[in-house]
Scaffold this active site. Structure first.
Site, PDB file in Angstrom:
ATOM      1  N   GLU A  97       0.835  -1.202   0.000  1.00 15.46           N
ATOM      2  CA  GLU A  97       0.000   0.000   0.000  1.00 15.46           C
ATOM      3  C   GLU A  97       0.865   1.246   0.000  1.00 15.46           C
ATOM      4  OE1 GLU A  97      -2.683   1.265  -0.550  1.00 15.46           O
ATOM      5  OE2 GLU A  97      -4.333   0.692   0.753  1.00 15.46           O
ATOM      6  N   ASP A  98       0.319   2.312  -0.545  1.00 20.87           N
ATOM      7  CA  ASP A  98       1.030   3.588  -0.485  1.00 20.87           C
ATOM      8  C   ASP A  98       0.995   4.166   0.924  1.00 20.87           C
ATOM      9  OD1 ASP A  98      -1.733   3.833  -0.837  1.00 20.87           O
ATOM     10  OD2 ASP A  98      -1.591   5.773  -1.830  1.00 20.87           O
ATOM     11  N   ASP A 101      -3.424   4.747   7.050  1.00 22.65           N
ATOM     12  CA  ASP A 101      -3.945   5.918   7.764  1.00 22.65           C
ATOM     13  C   ASP A 101      -4.811   5.417   8.920  1.00 22.65           C
ATOM     14  OD1 ASP A 101      -5.197   8.317   8.498  1.00 22.65           O
ATOM     15  OD2 ASP A 101      -5.236   9.080   6.468  1.00 22.65           O
ATOM     16  N   PHE A 150      -2.148  15.957   4.983  1.00 18.44           N
ATOM     17  CA  PHE A 150      -2.633  15.325   3.757  1.00 18.44           C
ATOM     18  C   PHE A 150      -1.525  15.360   2.718  1.00 18.44           C
ATOM     19  CE2 PHE A 150      -5.078  14.490   0.005  1.00 18.44           C
ATOM     20  CZ  PHE A 150      -6.102  13.680   0.456  1.00 18.44           C
ATOM     21  N   ARG A 163      -0.914  12.051  -8.515  1.00 13.99           N
ATOM     22  CA  ARG A 163      -0.330  10.717  -8.354  1.00 13.99           C
ATOM     23  C   ARG A 163       0.999  10.591  -9.102  1.00 13.99           C
ATOM     24  NH1 ARG A 163      -4.435   7.401  -6.155  1.00 13.99           N
ATOM     25  NH2 ARG A 163      -6.534   7.806  -6.930  1.00 13.99           N
TER      26      ARG A 163
HETATM   27  C1  PRP Z   1      -6.030   5.758   0.258  1.00 19.22           C
HETATM   28  C2  PRP Z   1      -4.681   5.085   0.317  1.00 19.22           C
HETATM   29  C3  PRP Z   1      -4.949   3.838   1.102  1.00 19.22           C
HETATM   30  C4  PRP Z   1      -6.040   4.271   2.081  1.00 19.22           C
HETATM   31  C5  PRP Z   1      -5.458   4.553   3.431  1.00 19.22           C
HETATM   32  O1  PRP Z   1      -6.774   5.144  -0.768  1.00 19.22           O
HETATM   33  O2  PRP Z   1      -4.218   4.783  -0.992  1.00 19.22           O
HETATM   34  O3  PRP Z   1      -5.452   2.814   0.262  1.00 19.22           O
HETATM   35  O4  PRP Z   1      -6.615   5.465   1.527  1.00 19.22           O
HETATM   36  O5  PRP Z   1      -6.433   5.047   4.314  1.00 19.22           O
HETATM   37  P1  PRP Z   1      -7.064   4.184   5.494  1.00 19.22           P
HETATM   38  O6  PRP Z   1      -5.919   3.522   6.240  1.00 19.22           O
HETATM   39  O7  PRP Z   1      -7.755   5.210   6.335  1.00 19.22           O
HETATM   40  O8  PRP Z   1      -8.019   3.193   4.917  1.00 19.22           O
HETATM   41  P2  PRP Z   1      -8.065   5.827  -1.397  1.00 19.22           P
HETATM   42  O9  PRP Z   1      -9.287   5.346  -0.704  1.00 19.22           O
HETATM   43  O10 PRP Z   1      -7.862   7.316  -1.445  1.00 19.22           O
HETATM   44  O11 PRP Z   1      -8.108   5.232  -2.865  1.00 19.22           O
HETATM   45  P3  PRP Z   1      -6.980   5.379  -3.972  1.00 19.22           P
HETATM   46  O12 PRP Z   1      -5.856   4.477  -3.594  1.00 19.22           O
HETATM   47  O13 PRP Z   1      -7.643   4.936  -5.223  1.00 19.22           O
HETATM   48  O14 PRP Z   1      -6.571   6.822  -3.984  1.00 19.22           O
HETATM   49 MG    MG Z   2      -6.907   8.359  -2.667  1.00 16.96          MG
HETATM   50 MN    MN Z   3      -5.581   3.413  -1.805  1.00 20.43          MN
END
Ligand code: PRP
Ligand code: MG
Ligand code: MN
Length: 181
Positions: A97-98, A101, A150, A163
């Site tokens: 994962e990136d 959170d 953020f 991105r």
């Molecule tokens: C973001 C990020 C993680 C997640 C982390 O994804 O890439 O997947 O939120 O947050 P959390 O620990 O509170 O769940 P996002 O929902 O923005 O989708 P994306 O990867 O398509 O941008």
């Molecule tokens: Mg996102």
């Molecule tokens: Mn994500």
């Protein structure tokens, strides 16, 4: 590539060094593994996965799943849609994962994966915001701990944008009606 609204926080060079270190550690810890199933979480993890696997010296299968909780906003919607049609039964899985959170996204994915009976599941994230955790989830491999700001770039987005930036940055003046982030 440059964007005046984004203040650089972690440079592309620092990311590259850390990604290499993570790849080397993963390679060492999975050295007995015949096949490591690297699973990236779209969309945010696409760039991290692409760079990380270049440093994994273990035979890999690479796949992606879709999971999204933020939509176009700056806060999690509190629910995650997980779509997984990967056959991970019996596999050693490395979820990539990136950013970690609240933990909701990975918590939901790990829950779904457990039903598919993999041999093991570990988590690798580039960025961790431990102060924001609301779901019990720890990543075995973490690139950087970051504060509750953020971030965008290197796969992470605000409303689908930024991105492509090769670095991690803070969004200085987002279109949020002037709300501090
Ligand atoms: C973001 C990020 C993680 C997640 C982390 O994804 O890439 O997947 O939120 O947050 P959390 O620990 O509170 O769940 P996002 O929902 O923005 O989708 P994306 O990867 O398509 O941008
Ligand atoms: Mg996102
Ligand atoms: Mn994500």
């Amino acid at each position: 590539m440059q964007d005046g609204r984004v203040k650089e926080y972690i440079s592309a060079e620092r990311i590259a060094v850390r990604v290499r270190e993570l790849g080397e550690r993963i390679s060492d810890e999975y050295r007995e593994t015949s096949l490591l199933y690297v699973v990236g979480v779209l969309d945010g993890a696409f760039m991290f996965v692409a760079d990380l696997v270049r440093h994994i010296q273990v035979p890999c299968r690479i796949g992606f799943i879709e999971a999204s909780s933020y939509g176009s906003g700056m806060r999690s919607r509190g629910q995650v849609d997980v779509r997984c049609n990967l056959d991970i039964a019996g596999c050693d899985v490395l979820l990539v994962e990136d950013i970690l959170d609240t933990g909701l996204t990975l918590h939901e994915i790990v829950g779904e994966f457990d039903k598919l009976q993999p041999a093991s599941v570990q988590v690798c994230v580039l960025l961790d915001k431990p102060s924001q955790r609301r779901y019990p989830l720890e990543a075995r491999y973490v690139g950087f701990d970051i504060p509750d700001r953020f971030v965008v770039g290197y796969g992470t987005d605000f409303d689908g944008r930024y991105r492509e930036l090769p670095y991690i940055g803070y969004l200085e003046n987002p279109d949020t009606g002037g709300r501090e982030v």
